[in-house]
Design a protein around this motif. Structure first.
Motif, mmCIF file in Angstrom:
data_model
loop_
_atom_site.group_PDB
_atom_site.id
_atom_site.type_symbol
_atom_site.label_atom_id
_atom_site.label_comp_id
_atom_site.label_asym_id
_atom_site.label_seq_id
_atom_site.Cartn_x
_atom_site.Cartn_y
_atom_site.Cartn_z
ATOM 1 N N THR A 1 1.031 -1.245 -0.145
ATOM 2 C CA THR A 1 -0.101 -0.319 0.050
ATOM 3 C C THR A 1 1.220 0.733 -0.169
ATOM 4 O O THR A 1 1.471 1.413 0.245
ATOM 5 N N TYR B 1 1.827 4.997 0.173
ATOM 6 C CA TYR B 1 2.123 5.107 1.880
ATOM 7 C C TYR B 1 2.631 6.481 2.246
ATOM 8 O O TYR B 1 4.325 6.948 1.456
ATOM 9 N N GLU C 1 -6.107 4.107 -2.412
ATOM 10 C CA GLU C 1 -5.832 3.137 -1.632
ATOM 11 C C GLU C 1 -4.449 3.207 -1.172
ATOM 12 O O GLU C 1 -3.486 3.082 -1.788
ATOM 13 N N ALA C 2 -4.515 4.100 0.260
ATOM 14 C CA ALA C 2 -2.805 4.370 0.629
ATOM 15 C C ALA C 2 -3.690 4.753 2.276
ATOM 16 O O ALA C 2 -4.125 4.797 2.574
#
Length: 289
Positions: free
Chosen positions: A7, A9, A36-37
């Motif tokens: 993921t 970030y 989606e982070a």
């Protein structure tokens, strides 16, 4: 918070870091946009700063970090490039990957600070003055930002020589003043002229008034009646400075204004989308729970 595998970030680093509101701000925007982070707080001591950056250089999922105390200047020689306006401010609050293994530093504090003043700055004034308390990393961004908008600056600190050095570095050539912090603590009988058409600011860019710290010693006789009180402290949100300002009929700007504003610029750099600012009221409610 544990980062899910694979993921992307970003994070905020500092020492201490537990008090940071940045994970809530960025997490709120990520959820609203369905990105989606992840965004997390990472405790990095001064001794660990070099190793932290070395590790992140090699992580393809890392989108960058915000930088808070005490790293805003210490991080600069560890980066490959310092972009505008961080180069002029002399402090970095955002680090971004820029190509393979390359780290670039920038600064979003100045833009964040100016955001709630945008309407005021769009107006014409025959005089602008800002009294700035503090000589740290945040003060550097504020001094640079206000000097660029035609303000006469009065910078107050416990060490007036440091305040003078900041003005010489960040606002050379202007009619600015460096004074001792104690100057503002005692009442004055100065007779302000008619301030119609002027823009006056009182800015707390120090930690005074923060939870666990003494209040800022400022007597409001040092400010004209229409002065705006701006406190960058976020805990508590309503500081003693803002309380006394409101009691005196002054307009106030709290620390969340700058915090959210600077985060918005960083968020877009990290995740490639502008944050949904139409939800600012909801975000503020979340941050003050």
């Amino acid at each position: 918070m544990t980062r899910p595998p694979e993921t992307p970030y970003a994070e905020v680093i500092g020492d201490p870091i537990a008090q940071s509101k940045s994970p809530k701000i960025h997490g709120f925007w990520l959820e609203k946009l369905g990105i989606e982070a992840a965004y997390r707080a990472c405790h990095v001591t001064p001794d660990a700063l070099t190793d932290y950056l070395a590790e992140r250089r090699e992580d393809p999922l890392w989108r960058g970090c915000n930088v808070t105390m005490p790293h805003k200047q210490a991080v600069m020689p560890l980066l490959d490039r310092i972009d505008s306006p961080a180069d002029a401010i002399g402090a970095v609050n955002t680090v971004l990957p820029s190509g393979k293994g390359v780290l670039a530093g920038t600064n979003t504090d100045a833009a964040g600070f100016l955001e709630p003043l945008a309407k005021d700055l769009a107006e014409a004034h025959y005089f602008r003055m800002a009294r700035i308390i503090g000589t740290g990393g945040a003060a550097r961004a504020i001094i640079s930002a206000l000097a660029g908008h035609g303000f006469t600056l009065v910078v107050a600190g416990r060490d007036p020589a440091k305040a003078c050095a900041l003005l010489d570095e960040l606002a050379p050539g202007g009619e600015h003043y460096a004074i001792d912090l104690a100057h503002f603590s005692d009442p004055t009988d100065f007779a302000f002229d008619d301030r119609e058409g002027c823009l006056d600011l009182i800015v707390n860019a120090s930690s005074l008034g923060m939870a666990g710290q003494p209040p800022l010693p400022l007597d409001w006789s040092h400010a004209p009646p229409r002065a705006i009180a701006y406190d960058i402290v976020t805990a508590p949100l309503v500081t003693p400075l803002l309380e006394t300002a409101r009691a005196g009929g002054h307009r106030t700007i709290d620390g969340l204004s700058m915090l959210i504003g600077q985060a918005a610029t960083a968020f877009e750099r990290f995740f490639g989308e502008a944050p949904p600012r139409e939800h600012d009221a909801e975000l503020r409610a979340l941050l003050t729970q």
